[in-house]
Design an enzyme around this catalytic site. Structure first.
Site, PDB file in Angstrom:
ATOM      1  CD  GLU A  34       0.247   0.841 -10.149  1.00  0.00           C
ATOM      2  OE1 GLU A  34      -1.075   1.285  -9.862  1.00  0.00           O
ATOM      3  OE2 GLU A  34       0.120   1.232 -11.614  1.00  0.00           O
ATOM      4  CE  LYS A  80      -4.997   2.796 -18.524  1.00  0.00           C
ATOM      5  NZ  LYS A  80      -4.770   2.188 -18.089  1.00  0.00           N
TER       6      LYS A  80
HETATM    7  C1  LIG Z   1      -5.446   6.364 -10.774  1.00  0.00           C
HETATM    8  C2  LIG Z   1      -5.683   5.116 -10.200  1.00  0.00           C
HETATM    9  O1  LIG Z   1      -6.014   4.088  -9.903  1.00  0.00           O
HETATM   10  C3  LIG Z   1      -5.545   3.644 -11.377  1.00  0.00           C
HETATM   11  C4  LIG Z   1      -6.172   3.255 -12.411  1.00  0.00           C
HETATM   12  C5  LIG Z   1      -6.144   1.452 -12.210  1.00  0.00           C
HETATM   13  C6  LIG Z   1      -7.228   1.643 -13.321  1.00  0.00           C
HETATM   14  O2  LIG Z   1      -7.683   2.356 -14.184  1.00  0.00           O
HETATM   15  O3  LIG Z   1      -8.136   0.221 -13.430  1.00  0.00           O
HETATM   16  C7  LIG Z   1      -5.393   1.148 -11.330  1.00  0.00           C
HETATM   17  C8  LIG Z   1      -5.511   1.284 -10.450  1.00  0.00           C
HETATM   18  C9  LIG Z   1      -3.555   2.473 -10.888  1.00  0.00           C
HETATM   19  O4  LIG Z   1      -3.086   2.003 -11.673  1.00  0.00           O
HETATM   20  C10 LIG Z   1      -6.742   5.472  -8.539  1.00  0.00           C
HETATM   21  O5  LIG Z   1      -6.669   4.459  -7.947  1.00  0.00           O
HETATM   22  O6  LIG Z   1      -7.101   7.215  -8.574  1.00  0.00           O
END
Ligand SMILES: C=C(O[C@@H]1C=C(C(=O)O)C=C[C@H]1O)C(=O)O
Length: 402
Positions: free
Chosen positions: A201, A148
């Site tokens: 988060e 990932k």
């Molecule tokens: C990296 C970001 O978000 C992150 C990535 C996410 C995803 O890939 O679904 C969800 C929430 C966050 O952990 C961002 O908002 O910039």
């Protein structure tokens, strides 16, 4: 101590940018923490040394509030920006964030909202899609070890006058499901900067022997129409790609925390987590520590950057981020929060945010890429993640997707 502003663009700038660092503000549902002024600054140090640095600091510091507040950068080898404030004010209950005493004094505040002069995608959506395609080639290559990677893009915004942190926070606070924050950043080219955002988060909270982390990964935009919105949430819950993307984050956090806990669990399992503009998959992790004397910063040092903002394995994902993103993330996708001498603290992931520098702002949005992701899907997802900040800036985001 921060240096006053020296650069003024006569064309667009009627008055100086932030003349004093804005206060640190941390507004969660029902409570706001406001840390005013700067009594002392924690010395430079990488994240791995932060637990030691903070405990040395608290041992020596006999005066002032028993707390350090601020921001940690995405790159754990870069210095954090943590300060001991002169005064801490906590406000409980429902309140207008812009009306908190002390906030207006530190942030420029204008009767009229700044007029947006330009919005510059960096990279353009098409370039971001290409970067996602390159990452997907790596993830899908035979024998690939990277599982990932989280890639981001940014929007550079310029206005005719300074942005007001208080006004932006007031707009962001309409969504009570997120933690609205503002934190001063180290000055650059003698200019004061700050990071402001509305993060959903929780990286880590520690109170005594109890710890909580609430990672999010797997996202879909919300819809005005109730039926459509519910469908989008259900599709996310059922999506194999998003469940895999999410599970990697939860497993990694559980693996890191398990050796330190007598009890570690995910009481509700994986749930939908809603903000005003996004659905996420979220899993609340709670633990009871074997050794309650370890500080929140110790655990942040182990966890950050999680696969929610970096990827898996961390070093391979980080190499790709360095190659594929055209900028240094600095404090985006780092952490914001506080810690005290007892080792307690609360740290949120610094996402859904913008760096403010007078009349300039840079907004960031990222998305996790796993096998099964598509470049178009990640462009749509990052556009949706910009929504909350764009709304606060009063910008119609639709036209930045091409
Ligand atoms: C990296 C970001 O978000 C992150 C990535 C996410 C995803 O890939 O679904 C969800 C929430 C966050 O952990 C961002 O908002 O910039």
């Amino acid at each position: 101590m921060a240096t006053p502003l020296i650069w003024i663009d006569e064309e667009v700038q009627a008055e100086p940018a932030l003349a004093r660092p804005i206060p640190f503000v941390f507004k969660t549902a029902g409570q706001t923490m406001l840390a005013l002024g700067q009594l002392a600054t924690l010395g430079d140090g990488a994240l791995a040394n932060l637990a030691e640095l903070t405990s040395d600091f608290f041992e020596k510091q006999t005066e002032g509030p028993d707390v350090l507040v601020g921001a940690l950068p995405f790159d754990p080898t870069q210095p954090s920006h943590l300060v001991q404030p002169e005064r801490v004010l906590r406000v409980q209950g429902k309140h207008d964030i812009g009306a908190i005493p002390g906030l207006g004094g530190g942030a420029s505040s204008h009767a009229a909202a700044p007029r947006i002069l330009s919005v510059d995608p960096d990279p353009a959506a098409a370039e971001f899609a290409n970067a996602v395609a390159v990452a997907l080639d790596q993830l899908n290559a035979p024998g690939a070890t990277m599982r990932k990677v989280v890639l981001s893009r940014s929007l550079k915004v310029m206005a005719n006058r300074d942005f007001s942190a208080a006004d932006l926070m007031r707009k962001l606070s309409v969504d009570e499901s997120v933690t609205v924050f503002a934190t001063p950043l180290p000055a650059r080219l003698h200019r004061l900067r700050c990071l402001i955002g509305a993060t959903p988060e929780l990286l880590l909270e520690k109170r005594g022997g109890h710890i909580v982390s609430h990672p999010l990964a797997g996202s879909a935009r919300r819809h005005r129409d109730t039926a459509e919105d519910r469908q989008a949430g259900n599709r996310l819950l059922a999506s194999d790609k998003d469940r895999r993307e999410h599970a990697m984050v939860v497993e990694s956090i559980l693996d890191i925390l398990a050796p330190y806990c007598v009890d570690l669990s995910t009481p509700e399992g994986t749930c939908l987590r809603a903000t005003a503009s996004m659905w996420h998959l979220g899993t609340r992790i709670v633990g009871q520590l074997k050794d309650a004397s370890l500080s929140s910063v110790h655990f942040v040092g182990l966890l950050h950057p999680t696969p929610a903002v970096c990827g898996l394995p961390r070093n391979l994902a980080n190499d790709q981020i360095m190659k594929l993103e055209p900028y240094d993330r600095e404090f985006y996708a780092g952490a914001v929060g506080w810690c005290d001498s007892a080792g307690d603290g609360r740290w949120h992931v610094s996402i859904r945010c913008a760096e403010l520098d007078g009349n300039h702002a840079r907004l960031y949005a990222g998305a996790g890429i796993v096998p099964g992701s598509t470049p178009e899907g990640e462009v749509i997802e990052t556009s949706a993640k910009f929504r909350a900040m764009l709304d606060a800036f009063g910008i119609d985001g639709g036209r930045f997707d091409e």
